[in-house]
Enzyme design. Structure first.
Site, PDB file in Angstrom:
ATOM      1  N   ASP A 136       0.860  -1.186   0.000  1.00 59.15           N
ATOM      2  CA  ASP A 136       0.000   0.000   0.000  1.00 59.15           C
ATOM      3  C   ASP A 136       0.897   1.237   0.000  1.00 59.15           C
ATOM      4  O   ASP A 136       2.110   1.149   0.199  1.00 59.15           O
ATOM      5  CB  ASP A 136      -0.981  -0.008   1.183  1.00 59.15           C
ATOM      6  CG  ASP A 136      -2.184   0.911   0.919  1.00 59.15           C
ATOM      7  OD1 ASP A 136      -2.138   1.708  -0.041  1.00 59.15           O
ATOM      8  OD2 ASP A 136      -3.176   0.838   1.678  1.00 59.15           O
TER       9      ASP A 136
HETATM   10  C1  BGC Z   1      -5.102   3.284   0.408  1.00 65.50           C
HETATM   11  C2  BGC Z   1      -5.421   2.244  -0.633  1.00 65.50           C
HETATM   12  C3  BGC Z   1      -5.448   2.875  -2.000  1.00 65.50           C
HETATM   13  C4  BGC Z   1      -4.117   3.554  -2.258  1.00 65.50           C
HETATM   14  C5  BGC Z   1      -3.999   4.164  -3.637  1.00 65.50           C
HETATM   15  C6  BGC Z   1      -3.890   4.123   0.047  1.00 65.50           C
HETATM   16  O1  BGC Z   1      -3.755   5.199   0.887  1.00 65.50           O
HETATM   17  O2  BGC Z   1      -4.906   2.665   1.653  1.00 65.50           O
HETATM   18  O3  BGC Z   1      -6.660   1.647  -0.353  1.00 65.50           O
HETATM   19  O4  BGC Z   1      -5.727   1.909  -2.966  1.00 65.50           O
HETATM   20  O5  BGC Z   1      -3.941   4.571  -1.292  1.00 65.50           O
HETATM   21  O6  BGC Z   1      -4.830   5.230  -3.819  1.00 65.50           O
END
Ligand code: BGC
Length: 768
Positions: A290
């Site tokens: 993530d």
């Molecule tokens: C979130 C994810 C998301 C990613 C990309 C992160 O902060 O936890 O769920 O897919 O950002 O936008």
């Protein structure tokens, strides 16, 4: 769903656009078998330098940290494998052109985005979608979302989010499918199947990336990014099955969670990412960290510096790093020093190439782009939206929580006062993760009601209050851009106008709840009530003596104990998307009949959390018929949730017959049928969800008081009856025992069938 999705035929057909590439990719494999893929990828890997391999592991987004010119250089040097957050065809094509024209091996990029509940057309938030209990509705959402996103040039989505959660304090509950394992698994599976279609390589399909692996929904205290501590039994029984279901449905990607599990951050957890995901579940796609999670290993206290974090993450099984430069920065040295083996780099690169192959990018890097002259003139053109489908799906997600004396549906006559800070907000109704949606295109409750009433009745409107008057909360919500506005008029002026308006009306509809950003990532709340400014407004409206209908907007269960007393009717609408205002008006005026059921329990207060329905029994259960001091309960509150899991009213009524079993005995390897007859006993057509729960009262460890094991949504005309049957096999009886063996134990099983998790018809059978 009644209608047949018109794009279905289109979406699975052979490419409609010829490739617009002057430079041929490395090779163009025709066959898509796993064997052909392995051979192709092995051959490609053998041509790649270490730097090119490491480049494939890097996922970045264009922005201030990575301006377009810098990205061009990275692409030329083979230093980037995929891009996220770019959502228009011209921008995507420009980058793919650079790969095909400038890079040595011409390995296409893939393009990803958070397509969570729609792309250009925004559907209800996933928690709302779960309230439909209708996998067909989810498939509509998944297919249209994939269609619109692939039409924008995208190849992958960071969805579905299948983090089971018992934590209404956690803002991301809005993105998941609620508190139940089976419901979440079924919804996630439907999303994967419909988004990926026959193949993610198809013109209008997207590859999915299920998230957040694993257990993100169980963060302690519902506090964002917090740690998780959980027994293996609970993990495998309640929290892991939805991820597994999404992978069994073919999800090509897995996004790894930001939290730690039993002290090990998921990003560093080789047990989770290798033993479970690869060895037990045979996953062959990619794992993606993530946002920024690799460097966060330092904050977690398991890595000493960025180099150490990279070593740990890649060795644990993180293939692609999202949004940092650390893999490119440190992997070459780590490989040289022997701290990371070449085999590990090859394995991670192979996974990335595997998914690019599965996306069809080696056959046609432009398969989701087509020729430039076909690009939409206006990315946000009305013609690109799927409004009728959004309205129809939203209708299924609305949950009627209360309807005293049948105050709803309203008649389209007289004077109606619509009041509340969410009544006319185009932004909030879209909910979180709706960034490619355009607020101007969403329909507010005010607009929906105005259209519904045109020429028939008078609609008065007043804002009544700000979303919140708390300056600290306002500051927090506005910290990354304007999110909640503060009216120029004072709170008292807003209130006075609203009350004056209410007095002129026959009935008051109050649209209240949370703003979009209050139920989002990094939006944990310690108080899950409607903000004080709006509570004050409701109290003043109630004091006018006019019938009070509350239209709730929110991305988590709220504590509405006070409002459930005040209101004559409550319609839970979640954040209902582009067509939300129409769908809500349809329900308020009875043009549709609410049929949603809660995918999550509504606690009476924050102190009651967790308040999930499928809890374990205790040695001293509370009995409300014979209350006793030394039993398990809070002495200062009514026991049990305010609104239970599976609950939702209708404008009609239903009866459920006693359960009949095809046999009261089940032998090993056998199965039986449990059936009820459901009758529409009211005066209008309606839909409801028949729910089957099981309970294993004596086992080698305590089993939940009840667990959802089957559900069916049915529609009935007035007076019509339908038999609904559920097949019970050993699979429904199995659990992870104290020795972590997955089995069904002989003995009695209780079967409960009803229209929510509390009011059920009960029987039992014997399994041996
Ligand atoms: C979130 C994810 C998301 C990613 C990309 C992160 O902060 O936890 O769920 O897919 O950002 O936008």
């Amino acid at each position: 769903m009644k209608w047949i999705y018109p794009l279905l035929a289109l979406s699975f057909s052979s490419p409609l656009w010829a490739a617009d590439t002057t430079v041929a990719p490395t090779s163009a494999p025709e066959a898509r078998s796993e064997q052909a893929r392995d051979a192709f990828v092995t051959q490609l890997l053998s041509k790649m330098t270490l730097d090119e391999k490491i480049g494939q592991l890097r996922l970045i987004s264009v922005g201030p940290d990575n301006p377009k010119q810098a990205i061009r250089e990275m692409i030329r040097n083979g230093q980037v494998g995929a891009i996220f957050n770019t959502v228009t065809r011209p921008d995507i094509r420009a980058m793919q052109d650079q790969v095909m024209q400038l890079s040595r091996l011409k390995i296409p990029l893939f393009f990803a985005y958070d397509v969570v509940h729609g792309q250009r057309t925004i559907f209800p938030i996933p928690l709302g979608l779960a309230a439909s209990w209708d996998p067909q509705a989810i498939k509509t959402v998944g297919r249209i979302s994939a269609y619109e996103a692939a039409d924008d040039g995208l190849n992958m989505t960071w969805a579905p989010m299948v983090d089971v959660s018992h934590e209404p304090r956690w803002g991301r509950m809005s993105e998941g499918f609620g508190e139940d394992t089976l419901l979440t698994a079924e919804m996630g599976k439907a999303m994967v199947e419909s988004m990926q279609g026959k193949s993610p390589a198809d013109r209008y399909s997207l590859m999915t990336s299920v998230k957040h692996f694993a257990l993100y929904g169980a963060v302690e205290g519902g506090q964002e990014y917090n740690s998780v501590d959980m027994s293996p039994q609970r993990m495998f029984q309640e929290y892991l099955p939805p991820y597994k279901a999404a992978l069994d449905a073919g999800s090509g990607g897995v996004m790894v969670a930001l939290n730690s599990v039993n002290g090990v951050p998921a990003t560093a957890d080789s047990w989770l990412l290798k033993d479970v995901l690869r060895d037990q579940w045979k996953f062959k796609g990619i794992t993606i960290s993530d946002h920024g999670a690799i460097k966060e290993l330092i904050n977690h206290g398991v890595a000493s510096d960025p180099r150490d974090a990279v070593r740990i993450a890649i060795n644990a099984g993180i293939d692609m790093s999202m949004s940092d430069q650390y893999y490119s920065q440190y992997l070459p040295g780590l490989v040289k020093s022997g701290a990371v083996s070449m085999a590990t780099i090859d394995e991670a690169t192979r996974h990335v190439l595997n998914v690019k192959y599965d996306m069809g990018l080696f056959s046609n890097p432009y398969s989701h782009l087509g020729p430039a002259q076909d690009d939409p003139k206006d990315t946000n053109a009305e013609s690109r939206l799927h409004r009728p489908q959004a309205r129809e799906v939203a209708a299924e997600t609305l949950v009627l929580l209360k309807n005293r004396l049948g105050v709803l549906p309203l008649k389209k006559q007289g004077t109606i006062a619509l009041i509340g800070p969410l009544a006319d907000s185009k932004q909030d109704i879209m909910g979180s993760w709706s960034a490619a949606g355009v607020a101007a295109q969403s329909v507010t409750v005010r607009e929906g009601m105005t259209q519904a009433l045109a020429g028939k009745a008078t609609l008065l409107y007043a804002k009544g209050s700000n979303i919140t008057d708390n300056p600290l909360v306002q500051k927090f919500l506005n910290s990354y851009g304007p999110e909640v506005s503060v009216d120029k008029q004072s709170p008292q002026q807003l209130l006075d106008q609203a009350v004056a308006m209410a007095r002129k009306a026959d009935v008051v509809v109050a649209a209240v709840g949370e703003s979009q950003g209050m139920a989002h990532e990094a939006s944990s709340r310690s108080d899950i009530r409607i903000p004080a400014a709006q509570r004050r407004l409701l109290t003043a409206l109630k004091a006018t003596g006019k019938p009070l209908i509350i239209v709730l907007m929110n991305g988590r269960p709220l504590d509405i104990s006070e409002q459930s007393q005040q209101a004559d009717a409550i319609l839970e609408t979640w954040f209902s998307g582009t067509e939300g205002g129409h769908a809500i008006a349809d329900a308020l005026f009875g043009d549709t009949n609410p049929s949603g059921k809660l995918p999550v329990s509504f606690p009476r207060s924050v102190g009651q959390i967790p308040a999930y329905y499928n809890h374990l029994p205790t040695g001293r259960p509370y009995n409300y018929l014979h209350p006793d001091k030394y039993t398990s309960h809070y002495y200062d509150a009514i026991n049990g949730p305010l609104y239970p899991f599976g609950y939702g009213l209708s404008y009609t009524t239903f009866s459920v017959s006693p359960v009949s079993l095809s046999s009261d005995q089940m032998t090993q390897g056998g199965h039986l049928q449990a059936s009820v007859t459901v009758t529409n006993t009211g005066k209008r057509a309606g839909a409801t969800v028949v729910q089957m729960y099981l309970n294993d009262p004596v086992a080698s460890l305590s089993r939940p008081v009840e667990e959802l094991k089957g559900f069916q949504r049915i529609s009935l005309q007035p007076g019509q009856s339908q038999q609904v049957s559920f097949k019970i096999t050993e699979d429904e009886l199995k659990f992870w025992n104290p020795q972590m063996k997955y089995l069904a134990e002989p003995g009695q099983f209780n079967v409960m069938i009803g229209l929510d998790s509390v009011r059920t018809e009960k029987t039992h059978f014997n399994y041996q």
